[in-house]
Scaffold this active site. Structure first.
Site, PDB file in Angstrom:
ATOM      1  N   GLY A 251      44.072 -31.111  30.845  1.00 34.61           N
ATOM      2  CA  GLY A 251      45.416 -31.455  30.429  1.00 34.61           C
ATOM      3  C   GLY A 251      46.533 -31.102  31.386  1.00 34.61           C
ATOM      4  O   GLY A 251      47.663 -31.554  31.191  1.00 34.61           O
TER       5      GLY A 251
ATOM      6  N   PRO B 250      39.427 -29.604  33.808  1.00 33.76           N
ATOM      7  CA  PRO B 250      40.510 -30.350  34.455  1.00 33.76           C
ATOM      8  C   PRO B 250      40.021 -31.678  35.019  1.00 33.76           C
ATOM      9  O   PRO B 250      38.912 -31.778  35.541  1.00 33.76           O
ATOM     10  CB  PRO B 250      40.948 -29.423  35.602  1.00 33.76           C
ATOM     11  CG  PRO B 250      39.717 -28.633  35.926  1.00 33.76           C
ATOM     12  CD  PRO B 250      38.946 -28.490  34.634  1.00 33.76           C
TER      13      PRO B 250
ATOM     14  N   ARG C 299      42.763 -34.751  35.831  1.00 39.98           N
ATOM     15  CA  ARG C 299      43.894 -35.224  36.630  1.00 39.98           C
ATOM     16  C   ARG C 299      44.274 -34.252  37.756  1.00 39.98           C
ATOM     17  O   ARG C 299      44.491 -34.660  38.888  1.00 39.98           O
ATOM     18  CB  ARG C 299      45.101 -35.397  35.702  1.00 39.98           C
ATOM     19  CG  ARG C 299      46.264 -36.099  36.357  1.00 39.98           C
ATOM     20  CD  ARG C 299      47.486 -36.095  35.418  1.00 39.98           C
ATOM     21  NE  ARG C 299      47.163 -36.429  34.072  1.00 39.98           N
ATOM     22  CZ  ARG C 299      47.165 -37.668  33.566  1.00 39.98           C
ATOM     23  NH1 ARG C 299      47.499 -38.683  34.326  1.00 39.98           N
ATOM     24  NH2 ARG C 299      46.859 -37.875  32.314  1.00 39.98           N
TER      25      ARG C 299
ATOM     26  N   CYS D 235      47.236 -62.579  34.857  1.00 38.52           N
ATOM     27  CA  CYS D 235      48.046 -63.367  33.925  1.00 38.52           C
ATOM     28  C   CYS D 235      48.410 -62.552  32.698  1.00 38.52           C
ATOM     29  O   CYS D 235      47.955 -62.840  31.583  1.00 38.52           O
ATOM     30  CB  CYS D 235      47.288 -64.628  33.538  1.00 38.52           C
ATOM     31  SG  CYS D 235      46.831 -65.535  35.006  1.00 38.52           S
ATOM     32  N   GLU D 236      49.182 -61.523  32.897  1.00 37.37           N
ATOM     33  CA  GLU D 236      49.674 -60.667  31.817  1.00 37.37           C
ATOM     34  C   GLU D 236      51.026 -60.131  32.264  1.00 37.37           C
ATOM     35  O   GLU D 236      51.165 -59.685  33.408  1.00 37.37           O
ATOM     36  CB  GLU D 236      48.757 -59.449  31.600  1.00 37.37           C
ATOM     37  CG  GLU D 236      47.344 -59.778  31.236  1.00 37.37           C
ATOM     38  CD  GLU D 236      47.025 -59.545  29.772  1.00 37.37           C
ATOM     39  OE1 GLU D 236      47.915 -59.103  29.021  1.00 37.37           O
ATOM     40  OE2 GLU D 236      45.881 -59.819  29.402  1.00 37.37           O
TER      41      GLU D 236
ATOM     42  N   TYR E  37      41.998 -41.427  36.875  1.00 38.43           N
ATOM     43  CA  TYR E  37      42.209 -42.523  35.918  1.00 38.43           C
ATOM     44  C   TYR E  37      42.717 -43.792  36.621  1.00 38.43           C
ATOM     45  O   TYR E  37      43.470 -44.563  36.044  1.00 38.43           O
ATOM     46  CB  TYR E  37      43.153 -42.091  34.793  1.00 38.43           C
ATOM     47  CG  TYR E  37      42.730 -40.803  34.120  1.00 38.43           C
ATOM     48  CD1 TYR E  37      41.597 -40.790  33.307  1.00 38.43           C
ATOM     49  CD2 TYR E  37      43.419 -39.613  34.324  1.00 38.43           C
ATOM     50  CE1 TYR E  37      41.178 -39.613  32.707  1.00 38.43           C
ATOM     51  CE2 TYR E  37      43.008 -38.431  33.729  1.00 38.43           C
ATOM     52  CZ  TYR E  37      41.887 -38.436  32.919  1.00 38.43           C
ATOM     53  OH  TYR E  37      41.483 -37.275  32.329  1.00 38.43           O
TER      54      TYR E  37
END
Ligand code: LLP
Length: 411
Positions: free
Chosen positions: A238, A273, A275, A341-342, A370
Site C-alpha cells: 500500500g 509492497p 508499487r 476506440c474509447e 500496474y
C-alpha cells in the site's frame, strides 16, 4: 537527461540510449531499471533490520520473470493472488516457503497447487474459504498454515477503487468474525493458525492509517496468542509513490510505529509492497503518431493505448509525461491519447507539453507497477515488449507479442 525516475541517485539513461531501444524493439516499450528496484527492496529490508521480517513482493504489480528472479536472488518472498502468479514465482526461482497466498477467491485447484508447492501462509478471507482449505489439506494429508485477513474498517486516503480497508469492501473479515474462525479451527488437525494480516489499500502516502490499523489488530493478536501459535503479522502493501514530482517517499515513517509495537513480540513482520518496489523503476516509451487540432483542442496521438497502461483511465491516475528531446518553444495544453476506440483511452488531459512532432518519443514515467501487468490485448493489440537495464546494459526480458500469439489459443 531522462531518468527512469527523477529520484535522487537514481540510475539514469540517456535520451540517446532510449532512442536506440525504441528503434531496436519498437514502441510502445516498457523500460525498467533493476538497480532502482533492488534499492527499493533493500530500503524496506534495512529499515526492518532489527525485526524478524520477510518482504513479500506483490507479484500483481509486476510479474515479469526476470524481475521476480532478481528479487528471489535478493532473498525476497512473494505475495501471490492466483495459481498463475504461483507458477510465475516458482518458474522465476522463488522459494515457495517464502510465499503468502492472498485473495478473496482462491479456487480448489489453486489451493492444491499452493499446498503442493508448500507456501508459507494462506491469507484467508472468509469462513467457507477456510473450510475448503481444511478439506483440501485433509485430502492431501498435509497441514496448511493460515492467517486471517482482518478488515480493520480503516479509511485510507486514496482512489476509491484501490481502498480496501472498510467494512463495505469485499476484503477480509471484521474482527469478531475473524476471532470466531480462529476459535473454530484451533484444534483442527489439518490447519495451523500462524498469522494475521491486513491490507488497507494502495497508493497511500500517509502513515497514520497503517498505525490505526495496527492499533486495531494488536489487541486481537494479544488475545489470540493465548491459544494459537501466531508467528506472523502481515501488514500488506500500500505504500505510495509521488507521481507528481518523482521524489522518493521514504518508507521509514510508515514502519516506525510497527517497529515500536512489535519489537518485543517475537512476531515476524510480513510486508507485501508492490508499487513502492516497481513503479518509479519503470517508464513506458511511446511514439507520437499524429498531432490533431480539433475545434479548440490539440490531441497528441501516440502509439501506446490504454490496453498498455490503463491507470489514467481506471483510477484517474496522473503520470509525468515528457518528450525525450523537448523541442524549443512554449509548452501548450494538449490531450495525450492512444489509438483505441474509447474516450477513456488517454494518458493525460489538458496537460502542458513542450512542442512535439510526429515521430517524437515520449516517456510516461512511474509506469513500472500496474503498467504491463494490467495490460491487455484489447483492439487485438499485441502487448508491449519489456527491457531491463542492469549494470548499464539493456536486456530484452519480454518480446513484443505477435499476431500469431494473439490467435494461438483459439481453436
Ligand atoms: N497485498 C495485497 C493483498 C494487495 O491486494 C495489494 C494490491 C498489495 C499487497 C500491493 O499493494 P501496493 O504495495 O502495490 O500498493 N492497479 C492499482 C493498484 C491495485 C492494488 C491492488 N492490491 C493501481 O494501478 O493503482
Amino acid at each position: 537527461m531522462p531518468q527512469i525516475s527523477k529520484r535522487q541517485n537514481s540510475g539514469s539513461i540517456s535520451a540517446r540510449q532510449l532512442e536506440i531501444l525504441a528503434r531496436r524493439h519498437g514502441t510502445p516499450l516498457y523500460v525498467y531499471d533493476w538497480e532502482e528496484i533492488a534499492r527499493a527492496w533493500r530500503e524496506f529490508d534495512q529499515e526492518l533490520s532489527d525485526l524478524p521480517h520477510l518482504i513479500c513482493a506483490a507479484v500483481k504489480a509486476n510479474a515479469n520473470l526476470a524481475l521476480l528472479g532478481g528479487l528471489a536472488k535478493l532473498g525476497s518472498g512473494f505475495d501471490i493472488v492466483s495459481g498463475g502468479e504461483l507458477a510465475r514465482v516458482l518458474r522465476a526461482g522463488g522459494a515457495a516457503n517464502r510465499v503468502v497466498f492472498s485473495g478473496v477467491g482462491k479456487t480448489r485447484d489453486e489451493m492444491d497447487a499452493a499446498l503442493q508447492a508448500g507456501v508459507l501462509l494462506f491469507n484467508i478471507e472468509s469462513a467457507p474459504e477456510l473450510a475448503l482449505l481444511e478439506a483440501r489439506a485433509r485430502a492431501r494429508r498435509q497441514t496448511a498454515a493460515f492467517g486471517i485477513r482482518v478488515n480493520p474498517n480503516i479509511a485510507a486516503p486514496t482512489h476509491p477503487h484501490i481502498a480496501t480497508g472498510l467494512h463495505r469492501h469485499k476484503f477480509g473479515l471484521a474482527a469478531p468474525a475473524a476471532l470466531a474462525l480462529y476459535e473454530k479451527y484451533r484444534s483442527s488437525r489439518w490447519l495451523r493458525a500462524r498469522g494475521l494480516s491486513f491490507h488497507i489499500g494502495s497508493q497511500i502516502l500517509d502513515p497514520r492509517p497503517f498505525a490505526a490499523a495496527l492499533a486495531k489488530v494488536l489487541p486481537m493478536i494479544r488475545h489470540l496468542r493465548q491459544f494459537v501459535p501466531l508467528g506472523y503479522l502481515d501488514i500488506g502493501g500500500g505504500l505510495g509513490i509521488d507521481y507528481r514530482h518523482g521524489r522518493a517517499v521514504p518508507v521509514g515513517p510508515f514502519l516506525m510505529p510497527l517497529k515500536k509495537s512489535l519489537a518485543a513480540s517475537g512476531l515476524t513482520l510480513l510486508l507485501e509492497p508492490g508499487r513502492r518496489l516497481f513503479a518509479s523503476a519503470g517508464l513506458l516509451l511511446t511514439r507520437v503518431l499524429y498531432i490533431k487540432d480539433n475545434a479548440r483542442r490539440r490531441f497528441v496521438i501516440v502509439d501506446a493505448g490504454h490496453n498498455d497502461l490503463i491507470r489514467p483511465a481506471f483510477y484517474d491516475a496522473w503520470h509525468r509525461i515528457a518528450p525525450l528531446r523537448p523541442r524549443p518553444g512554449a509548452a501548450r495544453r494538449v490531450d495525450i491519447v492512444g489509438p483505441i476506440c474509447e474516450t477513456a483511452d488517454f494518458f493525460a488531459l489538458e496537460r502542458p507539453l513542450a512542442p512535439v512532432r510526429a515521430g517524437d518519443l515520449l516517456a510516461i514515467y512511474d509506469a513500472g507497477a500496474y503498467g504491463f501487468s494490467l495490460s491487455s490485448n484489447y483492439n487485438a493489440r499485441p502487448r508491449a515488449a519489456e527491457v531491463l537495464l542492469e549494470n548499464g546494459r539493456a536486456r530484452l526480458i519480454r518480446r513484443r507479442e505477435t499476431y500469431a500469439d494473439l490467435m494461438a489459443p483459439e481453436i
